[in-house]
Design an enzyme around this catalytic site. Structure first.
Site, PDB file in Angstrom:
ATOM      1  N   TRP A   1      -3.126  -7.455   9.210  1.00 19.84           N
ATOM      2  CA  TRP A   1      -3.208  -6.782   8.408  1.00 19.84           C
ATOM      3  C   TRP A   1      -4.408  -5.728   7.852  1.00 19.84           C
ATOM      4  O   TRP A   1      -4.276  -4.777   6.899  1.00 19.84           O
ATOM      5  CB  TRP A   1      -2.664  -7.968   7.564  1.00 19.84           C
ATOM      6  N   HIS A   2      -5.618  -6.355   8.677  1.00 21.93           N
ATOM      7  CA  HIS A   2      -6.563  -5.080   8.600  1.00 21.93           C
ATOM      8  C   HIS A   2      -6.093  -3.586   8.964  1.00 21.93           C
ATOM      9  O   HIS A   2      -7.199  -2.974   8.644  1.00 21.93           O
ATOM     10  CB  HIS A   2      -7.342  -5.934   9.746  1.00 21.93           C
ATOM     11  N   GLY A   3      -5.647  -3.478  10.018  1.00 19.80           N
ATOM     12  CA  GLY A   3      -5.843  -2.522  11.051  1.00 19.80           C
ATOM     13  C   GLY A   3      -4.287  -2.938  12.462  1.00 19.80           C
ATOM     14  O   GLY A   3      -4.220  -3.571  12.627  1.00 19.80           O
TER      15      GLY A   3
ATOM     16  N   CYS B   1      -3.790 -12.480   9.707  1.00 20.00           N
ATOM     17  CA  CYS B   1      -4.790 -11.500   9.610  1.00 20.00           C
ATOM     18  C   CYS B   1      -5.383 -10.396   9.647  1.00 20.00           C
ATOM     19  O   CYS B   1      -5.722  -9.708   9.293  1.00 20.00           O
ATOM     20  CB  CYS B   1      -6.183 -12.427   9.071  1.00 20.00           C
TER      21      CYS B   1
END
Lengths: 483, 414
Positions: free
Chosen positions: A322-324, A319
């Site tokens: 995935w954000h950066g 997670c």
């Protein structure tokens, strides 16, 4: 092109709405697909080819999975399809990050590094690859049927309302609407209203609070005081919520105007009483995706406590990533994973017995601290910032008083942001309906009309405030006194 | 009225509101003739880009369309003026964030080009940049000196350099070392011989009389006159055998719109409120000028063509010396005083240009080259500033943004 740009709001959207109103059935799908591809190409240029490659690749993979479902060949087709999506995402998003880290390791052992030119990150790639993966997985599981029309699948993957910022739409949620949909006046009005609220959230709250957060986070640690750090952290907490939920509102609103009903993506996350509750309210489409396609396949909570914890760590590692492509995002993900694991432990059960308001406050403190990790450029910066927030002030008082950033406008914005983060409107709406239902017929209609009038006046005010703010954003007087 | 009628009416009103709100600006733009100049913004508006001839040109084309639509959508001026009014009325704030800051006692300050950051000492020059800048000026001076031409450089102070106490209540607490102060510190408090210090005399003289316009970035005539005096003290030392005219009398103060151009302060113009502010400001008494207009030498390269950035020549026939002045808008109130002391002055609206000097030297040899520019642009050759800081727009470029793109691309998108 983004929803809050002049081009989109006053030209692209009216044109597409008008043309969509004149088309039906397949023609409407073709129009929306062309519009979506133009929308994407506007900002991404040649990287439209990545989107087209994704559509074609997933279309072919879908047909193969459907043909060979529940066989080795079907599993291979699934693996190939998911793999291609992950390769696409991995290359554009993580290649530079991986090479940078590899080079640091190589430097430690005295070896030459790997050279890699900067790789452009196509906007929305994280969203449309995840959408495509969910389509292929659901197809393999048999929960959806393969889409045999390339235009329709392309529309699912590229539909502009949710293309660049979600929500992550599952194919089965809109499969029927892709084929046949009808836009009623109720849908259109609800969609328009939702879009206005979303745009107002972004322009009137997220953007100005983001300015304050940017200034504070840009200060070196020696210039910071605890009050200033808390102000910066709170501003960012509200910025990210109103920015992201604002985009989701706009996406949902746009979807309804075109006959699609996307699921809700946010549910007042800052009233969560636990981190677990937070993830049922924040970016719901992502947390559902991770649950259905990572957590449950790993075993979910069906195994031992240790196995469940490992699964949670894995999910939140992904997670964060995935954000950066940065360690601060990973740290943020693991930070949340840690608290999720903790809540399942005896300490967590002890926590559940605390007074409810205290649980809300504790959750909010953890969430705000997490956002500091998320926002900071490096882990060292984040730790320094958090340390000052906790009262470990390197230079007592810092150089800048928090009041310097708190003018009347910022105070009003913070107050509004805090109030609107609470589910006040749903509460007022429910109570209002209950009261109205108790009244006699003439009063009921009069008050209902009054409430309707207030609602429209509020919408009109929001339109006014948002529109003037957008115009100010493109006001650019020539600096004649440059010379 | 039945409830479902109320609901239906409400629904259609929402639809009407939305369609009008998104449709009217575009429709108005399409139905009204396009303008090419904005009087409010004092600039040429974006033109429609040329159609792309290849796929590679598509990004340029789309960016050009965005710029055109941003400049031309309907009701733009009205919306902007409403925004500025609301900011001032509701929040007592400048309606041009990132460009104008409301200070104390009605003073306005310019904040573009990172002026606030410079004030706080957050955009320092590196040692190598300072070295490079000093080397550039020394080279200029040496080149001119070899040709027996004297060179002087002056920095017209930023308004906040002279009136920091008017900027905001906490100004002393947040004051850092500006770039100009870095230069002073680097040289042990003494500027190079070719530089004229205008900061110290202006700070010393500010006292009870304002030396800058409240609603303009520029010094007023009193501040300009003080600078004129300082310049001629140095020029007098360079040319001791010349008797310069430096005494000009002031008349009574005038109460009007003021500003460097006399049509209202430039900061008030940005706020579109230049007709709201009338203030007293000093005026010089009229005098019978000796100077007459002259012709600029032919063929000078790259001179601005805008009317409000003029280059021209003038001179007083009874004088001996000639000069070239590379200047900006701060020198405008000094021009008619300066020219009284020179047989010919070429006033060029630009930074010092080696190319122009060589072109000028083909036909004449000036005795003096004066370069004067505002402090905020003094170090542009080594470290130019962005026009608008990160807080200039409604939508900021954030270094690490929420997980979706911002309109100004600087953040990681997903």
């Amino acid at each position: 092109m983004v929803f809050s740009s002049i081009t989109f709001l006053f030209f692209f959207l009216p044109a597409v709405l008008l043309l969509n109103g004149c088309t039906r059935g397949r023609a409407s799908n073709v129009l929306l697909l062309v519009a979506s591809l133009l929308f994407y190409a506007w900002g991404e240029g040649i990287y439209l080819l990545v989107m087209l490659a994704s559509i074609l690749g997933n279309f072919a993979a879908g047909l193969l999975i459907d043909r060979f479902r529940r066989t080795t060949a079907g599993r291979a087709a699934l693996g190939l399809g998911v793999g291609l999506n992950l390769v696409l995402l991995g290359f554009f998003k993580y290649a530079v990050f991986l090479v940078d880290n590899l080079n640091q390791l190589l430097a430690l052992v005295g070896l030459p590094g790997v050279a890699l030119e900067p790789v452009h990150l196509p906007i929305g790639i994280s969203f449309f690859t995840f959408q495509a993966i969910s389509y292929l997985m659901d197809l393999y599981r048999g929960t959806v049927r393969a889409q045999r029309n390339l235009i329709d699948l392309g529309l699912y993957i590229a539909l502009f309302p949710q293309l660049i910022a979600g929500p992550i739409v599952r194919y089965h949620d809109i499969a029927a609407e892709i084929v046949r949909r009808r836009v009623t006046s109720a849908d259109f009005a609800a969609g328009a209203e939702r879009f206005i609220y979303g745009l107002a959230k972004k322009v009137l709250l997220a953007n100005p609070l983001g300015l304050v957060a940017d200034k504070i986070f840009a200060l070196p640690a020696a210039e910071l005081s605890p009050a200033l750090c808390w102000l910066g952290a709170l501003c960012y907490t509200f910025q990210i919520y109103y920015d992201f939920s604002g985009y989701s509102d706009m996406a949902i609103g746009l979807g309804r105007m075109f006959g699609f009903h996307f699921l809700e993506n946010f549910n007042y996350p800052y009233v969560a009483a636990s981190i677990r509750d937070f993830w049922r309210r924040w970016h719901i489409s992502l947390s559902n995706w991770l649950r259905d396609y990572v957590y449950i396949p790993l075993g979910g909570n069906r195994g031992s406590a240790v196995r469940t914890s490992a699964n949670l760590w894995a999910v939140f590692f992904l997670c964060g990533l995935w954000h950066g492509a940065a360690w601060t995002f990973v740290a943020w993900g693991l930070f949340h994973g840690f608290f999720l694991v903790l809540e399942r432990s005896p300490l967590g059960r002890l926590r559940d017995r605390l007074w409810l308001p205290l649980r809300h406050v504790l959750t909010l403190v953890v969430v705000v601290a997490g956002w500091v990790l998320f926002r900071s450029e490096t882990l060292a910066e984040a730790l320094a910032f958090l340390g000052i927030m906790a009262g470990f002030d390197p230079i007592p008082g810092g150089r800048y008083p928090a009041a310097m950033y708190l003018d009347r406008k910022t105070v009003v914005e913070l107050a509004l942001a805090a109030c609107l983060a609470l589910p006040l409107f749903p509460f007022l709406r429910r109570r209002g309906r209950e009261i109205i239902d108790c009244l006699g017929r003439p009063w009921r209609h009069t008050i209902a009309a009054g409430v309707e009038g207030v609602r429209i006046a509020l919408l009109g005010t929001l339109v006014y405030c948002t529109w003037i703010s957008l115009a100010a954003g493109v006001y650019n007087p020539f600096i004649y006194f440059r010379f | 009225m039945p409830a479902n009628t109320v609901t239906a009416c409400g629904r259609w009103l929402v639809i009407l509101l939305f369609l009008v709100a998104i449709g009217l600006p575009g429709l108005t733009m399409l139905l009204t003739p396009a303008r090419d100049w904005s009087e409010r913004e004092k600039r040429r508006l974006a033109e429609l880009p040329a159609p792309p001839v290849s796929a590679a040109e598509l990004p340029r084309f789309f960016t050009g369309i965005d710029a055109y639509l941003n400049d031309h959508f309907g009701f733009r001026g009205l919306l902007v003026s409403r925004y500025q009014r609301e900011m001032e009325k509701r929040f007592n704030r400048s309606g041009a964030p990132g460009q104008v800051q409301q200070g104390l006692d009605g003073w306005l300050f310019y904040t573009a080009f990172q002026l606030l950051e410079d004030f706080r000492g957050e955009t320092p020059l590196s040692a190598s940049q300072l070295d490079q800048w000093l080397a550039e000026q020394a080279e200029k001076e040496a080149w001119l000196r070899r040709r027996s031409i004297r060179y002087l450089l002056a920095a017209a102070p930023n308004k906040q350099s002279i009136y920091p106490e008017k900027l905001m209540a906490k100004a002393p607490a947040i004051k850092g070392t500006s770039r100009f102060e870095q230069l002073e510190q680097r040289l042990g408090g003494r500027l190079p011989a070719y530089m004229v210090d205008l900061h110290t005399p202006l700070r010393r003289a500010k006292g009870d009389q304002d030396l800058y316009y409240k609603h303009d970035t520029h010094w007023n005539v009193r501040g300009a006159y003080l600078a004129f005096g300082e310049l001629f003290q140095r020029i007098g030392a360079l040319f001791p055998d010349q008797a310069f005219t430096t005494d000009f009398a002031f008349g009574p103060d005038v109460t009007s719109y003021g500003g460097n151009r006399g049509i209202g302060g430039d900061l008030a113009i940005i706020l579109q409120r230049h007709l709201d502010f009338k203030a007293p400001y000093p005026q010089l008494r009229r005098f019978a000028p000796c100077a007459r207009p002259m012709a600029l030498p032919e063929g000078l390269s790259d001179l601005p063509t805008e009317e409000d950035r003029p280059s021209f020549a003038a001179g007083c026939p009874t004088r001996d010396l000639t000069a070239v002045v590379f200047r900006d808008s701060f020198f405008v109130p000094l021009e008619r005083l300066f020219v009284e002391n020179f047989r010919e002055v070429l006033f060029l609206w630009k930074d010092y240009s080696q190319e122009n000097m060589e072109e000028i030297l083909a036909t004449r040899k000036p005795d003096l080259v004066l370069e004067i520019k505002v402090e905020r642009h003094l170090f542009d050759s080594v470290a130019p500033r962005p026009v608008l800081s990160s807080d200039s727009r409604v939508v900021p470029p954030t270094p690490k943004s929420p997980p979706h793109p911002q309109p100004v691309p600087a953040a990681p998108a997903l």
